[in-house]
Design a protein around this motif. Structure first.
Motif, PDB file in Angstrom:
ATOM      1  N   LEU A 134       2.615  -1.629 -13.592  1.00  0.00           N
ATOM      2  CA  LEU A 134       2.267  -1.925 -14.990  1.00  0.00           C
ATOM      3  C   LEU A 134       0.789  -2.227 -15.173  1.00  0.00           C
ATOM      4  O   LEU A 134       0.368  -2.663 -16.233  1.00  0.00           O
ATOM      5  N   SER A 135       0.017  -2.014 -14.120  1.00  0.00           N
ATOM      6  CA  SER A 135      -1.386  -2.419 -14.208  1.00  0.00           C
ATOM      7  C   SER A 135      -2.308  -1.274 -14.596  1.00  0.00           C
ATOM      8  O   SER A 135      -3.496  -1.484 -14.794  1.00  0.00           O
ATOM      9  N   GLY A 136      -1.765  -0.070 -14.686  1.00  0.00           N
ATOM     10  CA  GLY A 136      -2.608   1.065 -15.042  1.00  0.00           C
ATOM     11  C   GLY A 136      -3.121   1.834 -13.842  1.00  0.00           C
ATOM     12  O   GLY A 136      -3.899   2.774 -13.984  1.00  0.00           O
ATOM     13  N   ALA A 137      -2.665   1.454 -12.646  1.00  0.00           N
ATOM     14  CA  ALA A 137      -3.154   2.124 -11.428  1.00  0.00           C
ATOM     15  C   ALA A 137      -2.220   3.252 -10.980  1.00  0.00           C
ATOM     16  O   ALA A 137      -2.396   3.813  -9.902  1.00  0.00           O
ATOM     17  N   HIS A 138      -1.253   3.604 -11.836  1.00  0.00           N
ATOM     18  CA  HIS A 138      -0.235   4.593 -11.427  1.00  0.00           C
ATOM     19  C   HIS A 138      -0.816   5.951 -11.055  1.00  0.00           C
ATOM     20  O   HIS A 138      -0.319   6.612 -10.157  1.00  0.00           O
ATOM     21  N   LEU A 139      -1.888   6.367 -11.740  1.00  0.00           N
ATOM     22  CA  LEU A 139      -2.438   7.705 -11.453  1.00  0.00           C
ATOM     23  C   LEU A 139      -3.036   7.786 -10.053  1.00  0.00           C
ATOM     24  O   LEU A 139      -3.149   8.864  -9.477  1.00  0.00           O
ATOM     25  N   THR A 140      -3.434   6.664  -9.520  1.00  0.00           N
ATOM     26  CA  THR A 140      -3.948   6.636  -8.142  1.00  0.00           C
ATOM     27  C   THR A 140      -2.799   6.432  -7.155  1.00  0.00           C
ATOM     28  O   THR A 140      -2.697   7.131  -6.148  1.00  0.00           O
ATOM     29  N   LEU A 141      -1.934   5.466  -7.473  1.00  0.00           N
ATOM     30  CA  LEU A 141      -0.975   4.999  -6.468  1.00  0.00           C
ATOM     31  C   LEU A 141       0.260   5.891  -6.317  1.00  0.00           C
ATOM     32  O   LEU A 141       0.743   6.098  -5.204  1.00  0.00           O
ATOM     33  N   PHE A 142       0.800   6.410  -7.424  1.00  0.00           N
ATOM     34  CA  PHE A 142       2.010   7.234  -7.312  1.00  0.00           C
ATOM     35  C   PHE A 142       1.738   8.532  -6.535  1.00  0.00           C
ATOM     36  O   PHE A 142       2.436   8.827  -5.568  1.00  0.00           O
ATOM     37  N   PRO A 143       0.724   9.307  -6.944  1.00  0.00           N
ATOM     38  CA  PRO A 143       0.472  10.560  -6.210  1.00  0.00           C
ATOM     39  C   PRO A 143       0.180  10.328  -4.725  1.00  0.00           C
ATOM     40  O   PRO A 143       0.633  11.080  -3.873  1.00  0.00           O
ATOM     41  N   ARG A 144      -0.559   9.264  -4.437  1.00  0.00           N
ATOM     42  CA  ARG A 144      -0.905   8.996  -3.039  1.00  0.00           C
ATOM     43  C   ARG A 144       0.356   8.670  -2.208  1.00  0.00           C
ATOM     44  O   ARG A 144       0.502   9.147  -1.085  1.00  0.00           O
ATOM     45  N   THR A 145       1.241   7.875  -2.792  1.00  0.00           N
ATOM     46  CA  THR A 145       2.477   7.540  -2.079  1.00  0.00           C
ATOM     47  C   THR A 145       3.298   8.802  -1.805  1.00  0.00           C
ATOM     48  O   THR A 145       3.785   9.015  -0.686  1.00  0.00           O
ATOM     49  N   ILE A 146       3.426   9.643  -2.833  1.00  0.00           N
ATOM     50  CA  ILE A 146       4.238  10.856  -2.690  1.00  0.00           C
ATOM     51  C   ILE A 146       3.641  11.793  -1.629  1.00  0.00           C
ATOM     52  O   ILE A 146       4.352  12.346  -0.790  1.00  0.00           O
ATOM     53  N   LYS A 147       2.320  11.913  -1.655  1.00  0.00           N
ATOM     54  CA  LYS A 147       1.650  12.776  -0.683  1.00  0.00           C
ATOM     55  C   LYS A 147       1.938  12.291   0.744  1.00  0.00           C
ATOM     56  O   LYS A 147       2.283  13.085   1.624  1.00  0.00           O
ATOM     57  N   LEU A 148       1.838  10.986   0.938  1.00  0.00           N
ATOM     58  CA  LEU A 148       2.076  10.423   2.274  1.00  0.00           C
ATOM     59  C   LEU A 148       3.525  10.629   2.718  1.00  0.00           C
ATOM     60  O   LEU A 148       3.789  10.929   3.888  1.00  0.00           O
ATOM     61  N   VAL A 149       4.462  10.474   1.790  1.00  0.00           N
ATOM     62  CA  VAL A 149       5.872  10.684   2.144  1.00  0.00           C
ATOM     63  C   VAL A 149       6.080  12.138   2.544  1.00  0.00           C
ATOM     64  O   VAL A 149       6.723  12.448   3.556  1.00  0.00           O
ATOM     65  N   LYS A 150       5.516  13.035   1.738  1.00  0.00           N
ATOM     66  CA  LYS A 150       5.728  14.467   2.003  1.00  0.00           C
ATOM     67  C   LYS A 150       5.090  14.930   3.310  1.00  0.00           C
ATOM     68  O   LYS A 150       5.541  15.894   3.923  1.00  0.00           O
ATOM     69  N   GLU A 151       4.041  14.224   3.713  1.00  0.00           N
ATOM     70  CA  GLU A 151       3.413  14.552   5.002  1.00  0.00           C
ATOM     71  C   GLU A 151       4.317  14.180   6.173  1.00  0.00           C
ATOM     72  O   GLU A 151       4.236  14.757   7.250  1.00  0.00           O
ATOM     73  N   LYS A 152       5.189  13.195   5.913  1.00  0.00           N
ATOM     74  CA  LYS A 152       6.014  12.672   7.002  1.00  0.00           C
ATOM     75  C   LYS A 152       7.391  13.310   7.085  1.00  0.00           C
ATOM     76  O   LYS A 152       8.077  13.169   8.091  1.00  0.00           O
ATOM     77  N   THR A 189       0.856  -1.182   0.000  1.00  0.00           N
ATOM     78  CA  THR A 189       0.000   0.000   0.000  1.00  0.00           C
ATOM     79  C   THR A 189       0.895   1.235   0.000  1.00  0.00           C
ATOM     80  O   THR A 189       2.055   1.171   0.436  1.00  0.00           O
ATOM     81  N   PRO A 190       0.383   2.370  -0.492  1.00  0.00           N
ATOM     82  CA  PRO A 190       1.155   3.616  -0.414  1.00  0.00           C
ATOM     83  C   PRO A 190       1.622   3.890   1.023  1.00  0.00           C
ATOM     84  O   PRO A 190       2.733   4.390   1.233  1.00  0.00           O
ATOM     85  N   GLU A 191       0.788   3.548   2.007  1.00  0.00           N
ATOM     86  CA  GLU A 191       1.143   3.763   3.414  1.00  0.00           C
ATOM     87  C   GLU A 191       2.409   2.985   3.780  1.00  0.00           C
ATOM     88  O   GLU A 191       3.320   3.521   4.429  1.00  0.00           O
ATOM     89  N   GLN A 192       2.459   1.724   3.371  1.00  0.00           N
ATOM     90  CA  GLN A 192       3.631   0.893   3.698  1.00  0.00           C
ATOM     91  C   GLN A 192       4.898   1.438   3.039  1.00  0.00           C
ATOM     92  O   GLN A 192       5.970   1.435   3.637  1.00  0.00           O
ATOM     93  N   ILE A 193       4.762   1.891   1.808  1.00  0.00           N
ATOM     94  CA  ILE A 193       5.937   2.397   1.094  1.00  0.00           C
ATOM     95  C   ILE A 193       6.427   3.709   1.737  1.00  0.00           C
ATOM     96  O   ILE A 193       7.627   3.903   1.942  1.00  0.00           O
ATOM     97  N   ALA A 194       5.486   4.576   2.085  1.00  0.00           N
ATOM     98  CA  ALA A 194       5.851   5.855   2.703  1.00  0.00           C
ATOM     99  C   ALA A 194       6.575   5.616   4.030  1.00  0.00           C
ATOM    100  O   ALA A 194       7.605   6.232   4.325  1.00  0.00           O
ATOM    101  N   GLU A 195       6.042   4.693   4.797  1.00  0.00           N
ATOM    102  CA  GLU A 195       6.645   4.346   6.079  1.00  0.00           C
ATOM    103  C   GLU A 195       8.097   3.877   5.891  1.00  0.00           C
ATOM    104  O   GLU A 195       9.018   4.314   6.580  1.00  0.00           O
ATOM    105  N   ALA A 196       8.284   2.989   4.893  1.00  0.00           N
ATOM    106  CA  ALA A 196       9.621   2.452   4.633  1.00  0.00           C
ATOM    107  C   ALA A 196      10.571   3.540   4.135  1.00  0.00           C
ATOM    108  O   ALA A 196      11.753   3.554   4.491  1.00  0.00           O
TER     109      ALA A 196
END
Lengths: 134, 533
Positions: A65-83, A44-51
């Motif tokens: 490669l599944s086409g979910a990048h528009l949801t998953l990349f921005p969410r991960t980056i947002k979570l990292v930047k919050e931390k 999950t984006p949460e797990q990646i941000a934590e790591a």
């Protein structure tokens, strides 16, 4: 001269299992002298941000490669930047249509690398960008 | 006359492939027993049928599925009208990994690389207006294969068709998921139990159904060489046959419905030789090792997909040519069914136009090229026969290594197979980076033009619509029945009983893929990938 190795976290957010690209890039960057943490897949984006925080990453590489990048990349980056305030470099790879690249950049992805990208192109980009951010 | 200097020091099929000589002669076949078997004869090197494609052509089966069942149903009807003779369902990842569309891990994935199927309701609507009695349906589904097959059986029943009449395939091959494709849920032991439950059920009640499609395709995609692809696939096949025999099944009762799935790359003659070698090795394994008596148990029947990894984002129209060569190799090699990739797939999910070109490619090979008019037309070429023998030997060497380790399950647990493939994929990438392995448009003959193709886009509303539909389903169904059925799934999972009957009962109460998978997770736990890199 770099005093410390660049630390790169590579991870696959979401449910996609195509990990050839992520693993080859991880190996290539390691051979280029970087410290690479390959976090694996189905995260999950949460797990990646934590790591990313725990590993004190200079670079976070996301692959999808599944086409979910528009949801998953921005969410991960947002979570990292919050931390953290650290200026982390974000790169992305996978099947990413041209039309999505601008939207990903807006969301904080510094660069995307599609299929067929030579490994030295990725490591040069990281050295140029993350080297200066350190 | 003096020969000109050669273009390369070594000519190889691919970076880790064999060195190819200037010319092959009868001497290259000396010392080995010449395989003079005819097509349709053991060990089936030339073709499993005596008349090859002169009777029936291979099944032209395009893998497709996206967004919701409504959109995919429309695409299927379109393909059917265009002459596609078999369906091949791509499920979205949440269905493949046992999550409902409203699960947090499903966010962003709903309807993306396949169609969203949460419940029997979706399965019924997927086949709306398509008579399942006439269809031959392949479903790429592994960890949740028993649940999805249960839904297919139940959907057919609603159309008034008995399961014994159904024709098709479920992939149902979880071992390769640990190696390459990664849509596993449970660990190897419970997975083997579910796989063999499904195979035994089919052997008893669904005689026309291929209960497993043992797949090398995804290993090849992950970087395996041609030899590794065949070797590790057949090693997994051996593990499945053993597991079925340990379950008490007679080999000839299930093996005729075991099928396989391979990739086809652009090096045409290596692929042809690979398919010929694979048939020969498998026939010998089934006869000598497992004492199969029925020739159908010895026949390697397989589906081929042209290779996705070789498609390039740069100059995407070039991909049409790659797919053509790969499809030609598959046909020359004698496949039973074939999927051709669309030229835009390094960029996005395929558009309708690109899918049509992919299908037409097969039709042109079938009806214009003439290669389907005689059996195994390249058989007897000194080079092809030598390469067939070479690949066979390479495959046997790997199988022996895996056997010595204690079989495919042990080799996977130790990460041996994964490491072998990873090494090959890294070698390949380095060869591309150095220019030794030419990829036209990528590291040679490059251009800066940006393509302006129309690509398929999955509407953002798909996820919302699917989640709404799921909510409504859970509100409207008889939840006490669902709860009871799920308790039964848990009970049988803990026992030795075959899981299929309770799964069919459960899907009929509209229990969802996520709910049933959770019930199984309660009993079996979940698999975590060991870090191999």
């Amino acid at each position: 001269m770099q005093s410390k190795k660049i630390r790169v976290l590579i991870a696959k957010p979401g449910l996609d299992g195509h990990d050839r690209g992520a693993k080859v890039v991880a190996q290539g960057l390691r051979d280029a002298g970087m410290e690479v943490i390959y976090l694996g897949l189905r995260l999950t984006p949460e797990q990646i941000a934590e790591a990313a925080i725990q590993e004190d990453a200079d670079v976070v590489g996301l692959s999808c490669l599944s086409g979910a990048h528009l949801t998953l990349f921005p969410r991960t980056i947002k979570l990292v930047k919050e931390k953290t305030d650290k200026d982390i470099l974000f790169i992305g790879g996978g099947i990413i249509p041209e039309r999505d690249v601008a939207r990903l950049k807006e969301a904080g992805v510094d660069q995307t690398f599609g299929p067929g990208t030579p490994l030295p192109e990725i490591s040069k980009f990281i050295v140029a960008k993350a080297g200066s951010k350190k | 006359m003096k020969e000109s200097q050669e273009r390369k020091v070594d000519f190889r099929t691919t970076v880790d492939g064999p060195v190819i000589k200037k010319m092959y002669t009868p001497e290259d076949l000396a010392g080995v027993v010449l395989d003079t078997s005819l097509a349709g004869e053991y060990p089936f090197t030339r073709h499993i049928r005596s008349n090859g494609f002169r009777g029936r052509l291979w099944t032209m089966r395009l893998y497709s599925g996206f967004a919701t069942v409504e959109e995919t149903n429309k695409r299927y009807k379109y393909l059917y009208q265009q002459g596609n003779t078999g369906f091949s369902v791509a499920f979205h990842l949440p269905t493949q990994e046992g999550y409902d569309s409203d699960h947090p891990l499903a966010r962003g994935e709903v309807g993306k690389c396949g169609v969203a199927v949460d419940s029997l309701q979706d399965m019924e609507e997927l086949w709306d207006g398509i008579p399942l009695a006439e269809a031959s349906t392949s479903m790429t589904i592994n960890a949740t294969a028993p649940i999805i097959l249960a839904m297919y059986v139940a959907a057919a029943e609603k159309q008034g068709i008995d399961k014994s009449k159904l024709r098709g395939t479920v992939q149902n091959d979880v071992l390769k998921e640990y190696i390459a494709r990664n849509t596993y849920i449970f660990g190897p032991e419970p997975s083997m139990r579910l796989i063999t439950d499904l195979c035994s059920y089919c052997a008893q009640y669904m005689p026309e159904w291929n209960s497993i499609s043992i797949s090398g395709y995804h290993m090849r995609e992950a970087g395996a060489t041609a030899i590794q692809e065949v070797a590790f696939t057949l090693a997994n096949g051996i593990a499945y046959v053993k597991a079925m025999i340990e379950k008490g099944m007679a080999v000839d009762s299930f093996a005729p419905r075991f099928s396989f799935f391979f990739a086809s790359y652009t090096n045409v003659l290596e692929e042809v030789a690979k398919f010929r070698a694979a048939r020969r090795v498998w026939a010998k394994i089934m006869k000598d090792r497992f004492n199969a008596k029925n020739p159908n148990s010895m026949m390697l029947r397989y589906h081929v997909q042209t290779d996705g990894f070789t498609l390039t984002e740069q100059q995407p129209l070039n991909n049409i040519i790659r797919v053509t060569l790969q499809a030609l190799a598959a046909v020359l090699g004698g496949c039973q069914s074939l999927h051709t990739n669309s030229f835009d797939e390094a960029l996005a999910l395929p558009s309708e136009e690109a899918v049509q070109v992919a299908l037409r490619t097969q039709q042109i090979i079938a009806h214009e090229s003439g290669v389907a008019d005689t059996v195994d037309p390249v058989g007897g070429s000194y080079f092809v026969e030598w390469l067939t023998n070479h690949i066979e030997q390479g495959v046997l060497d790997y199988i022996k290594k895996v056997d010595d380790m204690g079989g495919a399950l042990v080799a996977i647990n130790r990460g041996y197979i994964q490491k072998e493939i990873m090494r090959s994929s890294y070698d390949y990438q380095k060869a591309v980076d150095s220019g030794e392995q030419v990829m036209v448009g990528v590291n040679k003959f490059t251009s800066d033009e940006k393509s302006s193709m129309k690509l398929l886009e999955i509407d953002e509303s798909v996820e919302k619509r699917q989640v709404e539909k799921l909510k409504k389903l859970k509100r409207d169904r008889d939840n006490s029945k669902t709860k009871q059925a799920l308790a039964e799934v848990r009970r049988v999972a803990k026992s030795q009983e075959n899981i299929m009957p309770v799964l069919i009962d459960a899907v009929k109460t509209y229990a969802t893929v996520g709910e049933i998978s959770d019930a199984l997770r309660d009993v079996f736990g979940e698999y975590r990938e060991p870090t191999i890199i």
